[in-house]
Design a protein around this motif. Structure first.
Motif, PDB file in Angstrom:
ATOM      1  N   ALA A 282      13.919  -4.077  29.212  1.00 18.27           N
ATOM      2  CA  ALA A 282      13.813  -3.927  30.661  1.00 18.27           C
ATOM      3  C   ALA A 282      14.699  -2.830  31.211  1.00 18.27           C
ATOM      4  O   ALA A 282      15.753  -2.533  30.663  1.00 18.27           O
ATOM      5  N   ARG A 283      14.257  -2.275  32.339  1.00 19.36           N
ATOM      6  CA  ARG A 283      15.143  -1.407  33.116  1.00 19.36           C
ATOM      7  C   ARG A 283      16.205  -2.302  33.715  1.00 19.36           C
ATOM      8  O   ARG A 283      15.922  -3.388  34.202  1.00 19.36           O
ATOM      9  N   GLU A 284      17.426  -1.854  33.650  1.00 19.58           N
ATOM     10  CA  GLU A 284      18.521  -2.646  34.204  1.00 19.58           C
ATOM     11  C   GLU A 284      19.614  -1.723  34.693  1.00 19.58           C
ATOM     12  O   GLU A 284      19.584  -0.529  34.432  1.00 19.58           O
ATOM     13  N   GLY A 285      20.554  -2.269  35.405  1.00 19.26           N
ATOM     14  CA  GLY A 285      21.642  -1.488  35.967  1.00 19.26           C
ATOM     15  C   GLY A 285      21.416  -1.246  37.447  1.00 19.26           C
ATOM     16  O   GLY A 285      20.434  -1.691  38.021  1.00 19.26           O
ATOM     17  N   VAL A 286      22.330  -0.533  38.045  1.00 22.33           N
ATOM     18  CA  VAL A 286      22.221  -0.212  39.467  1.00 22.33           C
ATOM     19  C   VAL A 286      21.538   1.145  39.597  1.00 22.33           C
ATOM     20  O   VAL A 286      21.567   1.943  38.671  1.00 22.33           O
ATOM     21  N   PRO A 287      20.887   1.418  40.754  1.00 16.44           N
ATOM     22  CA  PRO A 287      20.273   2.740  40.924  1.00 16.44           C
ATOM     23  C   PRO A 287      21.282   3.840  40.601  1.00 16.44           C
ATOM     24  O   PRO A 287      22.472   3.706  40.841  1.00 16.44           O
ATOM     25  N   ASP A 288      20.808   4.905  40.041  1.00 16.62           N
ATOM     26  CA  ASP A 288      21.590   6.049  39.567  1.00 16.62           C
ATOM     27  C   ASP A 288      22.325   5.757  38.266  1.00 16.62           C
ATOM     28  O   ASP A 288      22.907   6.653  37.678  1.00 16.62           O
ATOM     29  N   GLU A 289      22.327   4.532  37.812  1.00 19.97           N
ATOM     30  CA  GLU A 289      22.913   4.197  36.510  1.00 19.97           C
ATOM     31  C   GLU A 289      21.970   3.328  35.690  1.00 19.97           C
ATOM     32  O   GLU A 289      22.346   2.828  34.652  1.00 19.97           O
ATOM     33  N   GLU A 290      20.746   3.130  36.185  1.00 16.33           N
ATOM     34  CA  GLU A 290      19.854   2.238  35.462  1.00 16.33           C
ATOM     35  C   GLU A 290      19.368   2.887  34.181  1.00 16.33           C
ATOM     36  O   GLU A 290      19.424   4.094  34.007  1.00 16.33           O
ATOM     37  N   ARG A 291      18.893   2.076  33.279  1.00 18.22           N
ATOM     38  CA  ARG A 291      18.422   2.526  31.976  1.00 18.22           C
ATOM     39  C   ARG A 291      17.477   1.490  31.415  1.00 18.22           C
ATOM     40  O   ARG A 291      17.408   0.363  31.906  1.00 18.22           O
ATOM     41  N   PHE A 292      16.748   1.868  30.400  1.00 17.69           N
ATOM     42  CA  PHE A 292      15.971   0.887  29.656  1.00 17.69           C
ATOM     43  C   PHE A 292      16.383   0.991  28.200  1.00 17.69           C
ATOM     44  O   PHE A 292      16.956   1.986  27.770  1.00 17.69           O
ATOM     45  N   MET A 293      16.141  -0.069  27.467  1.00 15.64           N
ATOM     46  CA  MET A 293      16.592  -0.140  26.087  1.00 15.64           C
ATOM     47  C   MET A 293      15.447   0.198  25.136  1.00 15.64           C
ATOM     48  O   MET A 293      14.325  -0.256  25.324  1.00 15.64           O
ATOM     49  N   VAL A 294      15.759   0.990  24.128  1.00 14.45           N
ATOM     50  CA  VAL A 294      14.826   1.288  23.044  1.00 14.45           C
ATOM     51  C   VAL A 294      15.546   0.859  21.770  1.00 14.45           C
ATOM     52  O   VAL A 294      16.674   1.296  21.517  1.00 14.45           O
ATOM     53  N   ALA A 295      14.910  -0.011  21.005  1.00 13.31           N
ATOM     54  CA  ALA A 295      15.586  -0.588  19.840  1.00 13.31           C
ATOM     55  C   ALA A 295      14.749  -0.440  18.581  1.00 13.31           C
ATOM     56  O   ALA A 295      13.513  -0.507  18.631  1.00 13.31           O
ATOM     57  N   PHE A 296      15.444  -0.251  17.483  1.00 16.42           N
ATOM     58  CA  PHE A 296      14.816  -0.102  16.172  1.00 16.42           C
ATOM     59  C   PHE A 296      15.470  -1.101  15.222  1.00 16.42           C
ATOM     60  O   PHE A 296      16.688  -1.274  15.253  1.00 16.42           O
ATOM     61  N   PRO A 297      14.695  -1.724  14.335  1.00 17.14           N
ATOM     62  CA  PRO A 297      15.296  -2.704  13.421  1.00 17.14           C
ATOM     63  C   PRO A 297      16.085  -2.042  12.297  1.00 17.14           C
ATOM     64  O   PRO A 297      15.798  -0.908  11.906  1.00 17.14           O
ATOM     65  N   ARG A 298      17.065  -2.754  11.824  1.00 18.16           N
ATOM     66  CA  ARG A 298      17.758  -2.408  10.586  1.00 18.16           C
ATOM     67  C   ARG A 298      17.317  -3.441   9.562  1.00 18.16           C
ATOM     68  O   ARG A 298      17.199  -4.616   9.870  1.00 18.16           O
ATOM     69  N   ARG A 299      17.062  -3.002   8.374  1.00 17.80           N
ATOM     70  CA  ARG A 299      16.611  -3.906   7.310  1.00 17.80           C
ATOM     71  C   ARG A 299      17.571  -3.810   6.124  1.00 17.80           C
ATOM     72  O   ARG A 299      18.125  -2.747   5.853  1.00 17.80           O
TER      73      ARG A 299
END
Length: 125
Positions: free
Chosen positions: A49-66
């Motif tokens: 999800a997008r999260e944070g306050v305006p001007d500092e918001e971000r979204f998460m992109v994640a990759f698995p480690r195996r």
């Protein structure tokens, strides 16, 4: 990449082992997030999800480690600022219309130009 504002290495239980202050440090803090669950269930990439306050918001992109046997061993999680995408879209498509990055469930991650309601659009759990 200037769009990446933070990175974390997370163990299989959802605890951040190495990362900057942008990520929660409590044990298993990320274990309940939908993107972490998707990786644990076999996804090769997941977007949070997008999260944070305006001007500092971000979204998460994640990759698995195996591990060596292919079992889920955790994740590498990037906090990505939507500002770089907005700038790219604005420079590439400057005249009219809109362009965006939309999650497959329909949540708006980035849109240029932004419309009312876009700034706090969250992915559904």
């Amino acid at each position: 990449f200037p769009e990446v504002s933070a990175i974390a290495f997370v163990d299989a239980g959802g605890t951040v082992r190495i990362g900057d202050g942008a990520f929660p440090r409590a044990p298993e803090a990320l274990a309940g997030s939908p993107y972490f669950g998707a990786l644990r269930e076999g996804a090769e990439i997941a977007v949070g999800a997008r999260e944070g306050v305006p001007d500092e918001e971000r979204f998460m992109v994640a990759f698995p480690r195996r591990d060596a046997g292919g079992a889920f061993a955790g994740a590498v999680v990037l906090a990505v600022s939507p500002d770089g995408f907005r700038r790219f879209y604005r420079e590439t498509f400057p005249t009219r219309g809109s362009v965006g990055l939309i999650h497959r469930d329909g949540a708006i991650l980035v849109r240029e130009p932004e419309a009312p309601g876009d700034t706090r659009t969250m992915l559904r759990d």
